[in-house]
Motif scaffolding. Structure first.
Motif, PDB file in Angstrom:
ATOM      1  N   ARG A   3       0.944  -1.320  -0.027  1.00  0.00           N
ATOM      2  CA  ARG A   3      -0.052   0.092   0.037  1.00  0.00           C
ATOM      3  C   ARG A   3       0.948   1.453   0.126  1.00  0.00           C
ATOM      4  N   HIS A 191      -7.725   4.865  -1.558  1.00  0.00           N
ATOM      5  CA  HIS A 191      -7.785   3.468  -1.621  1.00  0.00           C
ATOM      6  C   HIS A 191      -6.621   2.689  -2.563  1.00  0.00           C
ATOM      7  N   GLU A 194      -5.655  -1.073  -2.625  1.00  0.00           N
ATOM      8  CA  GLU A 194      -6.650  -1.950  -2.464  1.00  0.00           C
ATOM      9  C   GLU A 194      -6.902  -2.745  -3.441  1.00  0.00           C
TER      10      GLU A 194
END
Length: 286
Positions: A3, A191, A194
């Motif tokens: 991430r 996000h 993700e």
């Protein structure tokens, strides 16, 4: 770590795209004769922002370095970011000063009652990715292809970009689609990393070169009120203003209501609502 790497890569691409759109003349610098880019060089941004060239280069390369609110504020001003772009930059830099969205939750059952009460005005609930979560009868009559799609592709962006333009009632694609993609890009910044979001963007880019081209601009925007027009093959042209209303749950969900702007449009949208079985596009266009 995945991430974080994704966030830094997105930050690097965003900074480069904003730097490329500013000409030297716009900030009082000579254009030069040996430029490989139409925009500013990294060292020029660093000079104008009052930061070190090496530090800014590392930032734009997506390296794991520390950034502060004050320095990003200066870079935002140098790159002439608007408020939405500035917030997007802060999220990509993972600064704690940017409010994080609440956790996911179920769509409250009362929302469908509200949607139904709004008939004959078309109304729909989207999440940040433009998944269609709920709708009323008139929205369904205007966009049967969207609401009848399998859940995996019951997404306004997917249906608009993948469908032929003849098969949707929406008009003004040239103005509307870049705005929708920019709104998606702003949500995407919350996000990063993700899998569901990455897969959606990757798959839609593969299906639609038009989407891929707009996505590559790195433009960001907020949902807001805009003029939108729909052309029904029997009712005719309907002019509306869209209003986006944030919902308490799930995260990033919003209700969009399309209000007719004149009496003719009100009559036409009422006809559409009363005849949901009539396709909005001519049968031979499918």
């Amino acid at each position: 770590m995945t991430r974080q790497r994704a966030r830094r890569a997105e930050l690097a691409s965003f900074l480069r795209s904003r730097r490329d759109r500013i000409t030297p003349e716009a900030v009082g610098l000579p254009p030069g004769s040996r430029r490989r880019t139409p925009g500013l060089r990294r060292e020029e941004v660093a000079m104008l922002a009052g930061v070190g060239v090496t530090w800014y280069t590392w930032l734009e390369q997506g390296r794991p370095i520390n950034v502060s609110v004050q320095v990003l504020d200066t870079i935002s001003r140098t790159l002439r970011l608007d408020e939405t772009e500035r917030e997007h930059l802060y999220r990509l830099a993972d600064l704690p000063s940017v409010p994080q969205p609440p956790g996911r939750g179920a769509l409250e059952p009362e929302i469908q009652l509200v949607l139904d009460q709004l008939d004959p005005m078309p109304a729909v609930v989207y999440n940040g990715r433009y998944d269609v979560l709920a709708w009323n009868r008139t929205y369904g009559a205007l966009f049967p292809r969207v609401v009848k799609a399998p859940e995996a592709t019951r997404n306004a962006l997917w249906q608009i970009f993948v469908a032929r333009s003849c098969c949707l009632a929406m008009t003004g694609r040239e103005a509307e689609l870049p705005q929708m993609v920019a709104t998606l890009r702003a949500s995407f910044g919350r996000h990063l990393g993700e899998p569901a979001w990455n897969d959606f963007v990757r798959e839609l880019s593969a299906e639609s070169p038009e989407f891929a081209r707009m996505w590559a601009t790195h433009d960001v925007a907020r949902p807001g009120s805009r003029m939108k027009m729909f052309r029904h093959c029997q009712a005719g042209l309907v002019r509306t203003v869209s209003t986006s209303l944030s919902l308490s749950a799930p995260a990033e969900a919003r209700m969009v209501v399309y209000t007719p702007v004149d009496e003719e449009s009100r009559e036409r949208i009422a006809w559409v609502s009363a005849h949901p079985e009539v396709s909005p596009v001519a049968e031979h266009a499918h």
